[in-house]
Design an enzyme around this catalytic site. Structure first.
Site, PDB file in Angstrom:
ATOM      1  N   SER A  24       0.812  -1.222   0.000  1.00  0.00           N
ATOM      2  CA  SER A  24       0.000   0.000   0.000  1.00  0.00           C
ATOM      3  C   SER A  24       0.840   1.264   0.000  1.00  0.00           C
ATOM      4  O   SER A  24       0.323   2.349  -0.279  1.00  0.00           O
ATOM      5  CB  SER A  24      -0.953   0.004   1.203  1.00  0.00           C
ATOM      6  N   VAL A  25       2.128   1.153   0.332  1.00  0.00           N
ATOM      7  CA  VAL A  25       3.028   2.312   0.316  1.00  0.00           C
ATOM      8  C   VAL A  25       4.189   1.985  -0.609  1.00  0.00           C
ATOM      9  O   VAL A  25       4.902   0.989  -0.399  1.00  0.00           O
ATOM     10  CB  VAL A  25       3.558   2.654   1.731  1.00  0.00           C
ATOM     11  N   HIS A  58       9.738  -1.534   2.252  1.00  0.00           N
ATOM     12  CA  HIS A  58       9.734  -1.681   3.715  1.00  0.00           C
ATOM     13  C   HIS A  58       9.676  -3.160   4.066  1.00  0.00           C
ATOM     14  O   HIS A  58       9.024  -3.945   3.391  1.00  0.00           O
ATOM     15  CB  HIS A  58       8.572  -0.926   4.370  1.00  0.00           C
TER      16      HIS A  58
HETATM   17  P1  AMP Z   1       2.239  -2.426   2.997  1.00  0.00           P
HETATM   18  O1  AMP Z   1       0.754  -2.688   2.992  1.00  0.00           O
HETATM   19  O2  AMP Z   1       3.096  -3.639   2.971  1.00  0.00           O
HETATM   20  O3  AMP Z   1       2.610  -1.404   1.940  1.00  0.00           O
HETATM   21  O4  AMP Z   1       2.551  -1.783   4.413  1.00  0.00           O
HETATM   22  C1  AMP Z   1       2.402  -0.424   4.673  1.00  0.00           C
HETATM   23  C2  AMP Z   1       2.279  -0.284   6.160  1.00  0.00           C
HETATM   24  O5  AMP Z   1       2.503   1.067   6.500  1.00  0.00           O
HETATM   25  C3  AMP Z   1       0.908  -0.665   6.725  1.00  0.00           C
HETATM   26  O6  AMP Z   1       1.062  -1.742   7.648  1.00  0.00           O
HETATM   27  C4  AMP Z   1       0.442   0.622   7.405  1.00  0.00           C
HETATM   28  O7  AMP Z   1      -0.254   0.385   8.596  1.00  0.00           O
HETATM   29  C5  AMP Z   1       1.746   1.356   7.633  1.00  0.00           C
HETATM   30  N1  AMP Z   1       1.650   2.796   7.743  1.00  0.00           N
HETATM   31  C6  AMP Z   1       1.002   3.635   6.900  1.00  0.00           C
HETATM   32  N2  AMP Z   1       1.167   4.909   7.310  1.00  0.00           N
HETATM   33  C7  AMP Z   1       1.942   4.871   8.430  1.00  0.00           C
HETATM   34  C8  AMP Z   1       2.459   5.859   9.312  1.00  0.00           C
HETATM   35  N3  AMP Z   1       2.214   7.153   9.129  1.00  0.00           N
HETATM   36  N4  AMP Z   1       3.218   5.453  10.362  1.00  0.00           N
HETATM   37  C9  AMP Z   1       3.466   4.132  10.541  1.00  0.00           C
HETATM   38  N5  AMP Z   1       3.009   3.158   9.742  1.00  0.00           N
HETATM   39  C10 AMP Z   1       2.247   3.520   8.699  1.00  0.00           C
END
Ligand code: AMP
Length: 112
Positions: free
Chosen positions: A93-94, A98
């Site tokens: 999602s980001v 990570h």
């Molecule tokens: P992914 O779905 O693998 O891209 O993981 C992205 C992660 O980023 C998710 O588990 C979200 O909960 C986390 N996330 C999004 N925004 C933030 C933030 N501002 N601080 C910490 N974690 C975040």
């Protein structure tokens, strides 16, 4: 610019658990386990599918830091899981690479 770039720039706060010259690690805002930490490179690599040979040392560093974070969180011995999601089917999602460090409970397999 992703939300993780804004965290790296200091524009958005985070619960930092590790930082060095190549990466930072902070607690996930929506934890899926008692321990849920994200390890991200300072360089804005969008995902593992975009990594090239020039990223090999960085990727190794991120994995070592992820294991170090797990140890500091008290997960050695009981175990934990490292996850890298990539693209739509992977649930990413980001768009900033990570590694999820998940632990503190028994994690099921296969993942959903
Ligand atoms: P992914 O779905 O693998 O891209 O993981 C992205 C992660 O980023 C998710 O588990 C979200 O909960 C986390 N996330 C999004 N925004 C933030 C933030 N501002 N601080 C910490 N974690 C975040």
């Amino acid at each position: 610019m992703t939300i993780f770039s804004r965290i790296l720039a200091g524009e958005i706060p985070c619960d930092l658990v590790h930082e060095d010259d190549q990466c930072i690690a902070f607690r996930d805002i929506h934890p899926q386990a008692p321990v849920h930490v994200l390890v991200i490179p300072r360089t804005p690599l969008s995902g593992i599918s975009q990594a090239t040979a020039e990223h090999e040392a960085l990727l190794g560093h991120l994995m070592r830091v992820a294991a170090e974070v797990a140890r500091k969180e008290g997960l050695d011995g009981r175990g934990y899981r490292l996850i890298v999601n990539d693209g739509p089917d992977g649930g990413q999602s980001v768009s900033h690479l990570h590694i999820h460090v998940l632990g503190g409970r028994a994690l099921s397999w296969p993942p959903g």
